[in-house]
Design a protein around this motif. Structure first.
Motif, mmCIF file in Angstrom:
data_model
loop_
_atom_site.group_PDB
_atom_site.id
_atom_site.type_symbol
_atom_site.label_atom_id
_atom_site.label_comp_id
_atom_site.label_asym_id
_atom_site.label_seq_id
_atom_site.Cartn_x
_atom_site.Cartn_y
_atom_site.Cartn_z
ATOM 1 N N ASN A 190 6.436 -10.264 48.647
ATOM 2 C CA ASN A 190 6.251 -11.695 48.851
ATOM 3 C C ASN A 190 4.779 -11.969 49.141
ATOM 4 O O ASN A 190 4.230 -11.476 50.135
ATOM 5 C CB ASN A 190 7.126 -12.180 50.011
ATOM 6 N N TYR A 229 5.814 -13.794 44.039
ATOM 7 C CA TYR A 229 5.951 -12.345 44.226
ATOM 8 C C TYR A 229 4.962 -11.567 43.377
ATOM 9 O O TYR A 229 4.615 -11.964 42.256
ATOM 10 C CB TYR A 229 7.378 -11.905 43.880
ATOM 11 N N ARG A 257 10.623 -7.823 49.697
ATOM 12 C CA ARG A 257 11.902 -8.435 49.339
ATOM 13 C C ARG A 257 12.672 -7.412 48.506
ATOM 14 O O ARG A 257 12.159 -6.896 47.511
ATOM 15 C CB ARG A 257 11.681 -9.715 48.540
ATOM 16 N N HIS A 263 15.756 -8.957 53.003
ATOM 17 C CA HIS A 263 14.358 -8.725 53.302
ATOM 18 C C HIS A 263 14.193 -7.379 53.990
ATOM 19 O O HIS A 263 15.127 -6.798 54.536
ATOM 20 C CB HIS A 263 13.799 -9.828 54.195
#
Length: 377
Positions: free
Chosen positions: A184, A223, A191, A3
């Motif tokens: 995200n 996403y 991400r 992340h």
């Protein structure tokens, strides 16, 4: 799971105040040893930009044809992620010439009237040419969402991408890093997918413009396009990856000399600024890390790969007749793709003529100007 908040520049505080071993020579230093004979190694950072990604195809084609640059790591967002995966797949299948052929075949196939299956070709044409999308592009207000005009959730690109790219081979055999960004939807965080996680869903998540396609779900998370938060992500390359040089292929121009005045021009400039925001932030982070390493104020955590200074280079799409028209990002006409391809080839020839000798020696992007707009350390 990689992340945004685990990327190096978000944790600079853990490295501040620690004296390191003597820093490696400053990238601009004339005393730095020149690279050995043979291809010069670079990492590639490929921006997204819809149909304008054909410019990146031209740049990659030019680099492969020239033969003096060896690609190590790659990072990409949206169309940049597609081009990056295609490049790696072609290199693994047979080297530079095969990569050139497969990149060209893909852009031909994805065009109107190309090799996409009939239903997918129809959906692609309708999505990009239909009046609701034109209305959105021109007025920033779509009457329909992809859940309305594409109720069967037909994704016109995924099958084609999976037909062209051997993701299993990339995950298991490609020896260099490959990073793909996505946003995200639930958390609003970036991400960054790694090579080991790559598949068709990851590429489609990175290229998911929310008013054109439904969200892409991976491991229970939804996403959207990676370009919103990482266009493309650069900071993974602060860890040594086999190359100190980073070549950014930039589709969204940073500078505009003329003030936008029409609604279309204003909307286009807003989009350019928005999709460059993350790139600007990461360039500032790289400039800061380079300075701290150079001054001996920063070192890597114990057990991690050593942080290295990065030399940054950039090739930018600057043709005003193209970048001045936001609607051209939605074109799927092969003649338009081919035109962008030619512009990309010209751009890489100009870059190599002007800066090939600098690769491996110094940055050709003034990172000090990037750092000056950041808050003082």
């Amino acid at each position: 799971m990689n992340h945004f908040d685990r990327l190096p520049f978000r944790n600079l505080g853990s490295w501040l105040g620690h004296k390191s071993a003597p820093a490696e020579p400053e990238p601009h230093s004339p005393n730095q040893p020149k690279t050995a004979k043979g291809p010069k190694r670079v990492n590639l950072a490929l921006q997204g930009g819809g149909a304008h990604g054909a410019f990146t195809w031209g740049v990659l084609d030019g680099l492969l044809a020239d033969g003096r640059i060896e690609v190590c790591g790659i990072t990409g967002a949206s169309a940049g992620a597609v081009n990056g995966a295609l490049l790696v797949d072609g290199l693994m299948r047979g080297g530079p010439q095969v990569a050139r052929e497969r990149l060209g075949a893909f852009w031909k196939a994805v065009s109107r009237g190309g090799q996409m299956p009939g239903m997918q070709n129809t959906v692609m044409t309708n999505i990009l040419d239909a009046s609701p999308i034109k209305t959105w592009i021109e007025s920033m207000g779509s009457l329909l969402s992809p859940y309305d005009f594409n109720p069967l959730n037909i994704n016109p690109l995924k099958e084609l991408i999976e037909q062209f790219i051997d993701f299993e081979a990339i995950r298991t055999r490609w020896p260099h890093p490959l990073y793909v960004s996505a946003t995200n939807v639930r958390t609003g965080k970036l991400r960054v997918f790694t090579r080991e996680e790559l598949n068709g869903d990851v590429i489609m998540a990175s290229a998911c413009l929310p008013l054109l396609f439904r969200t892409v779900e991976i491991d229970g998370e939804a996403y959207w396009d990676g370009g919103y938060l990482g266009n493309p992500p650069l900071t993974p390359f602060l860890r040594y990856t086999g190359a100190h040089d980073l070549l950014i292929v930039q589709i969204n121009p940073l500078m505009r000399d003329r003030l936008p005045t029409s609604a279309r021009e204003i909307t286009n400039r807003i989009n350019e600024i928005t999709f460059n925001a993350s790139l600007n932030a990461e360039l500032r982070a790289i400039a800061r890390v380079n300075r701290l390493l150079r001054n001996g104020q920063l070192r890597s955590n114990s057990g991690d790969k050593e942080l290295r200074q990065i030399r940054v280079h950039r090739i930018v799409l600057e043709d005003e007749s193209i970048i001045g028209d936001a609607r051209s990002r939605m074109k799927i006409d092969y003649h338009f793709f081919d035109r962008l391809h030619g512009i990309g080839q010209d751009a890489v020839r100009q870059f190599l003529a002007s800066h090939f000798d600098d690769v491996g020696i110094r940055s050709t992007v003034d990172l000090s100007s990037e750092e000056r707009v950041a808050p003082a350390a």
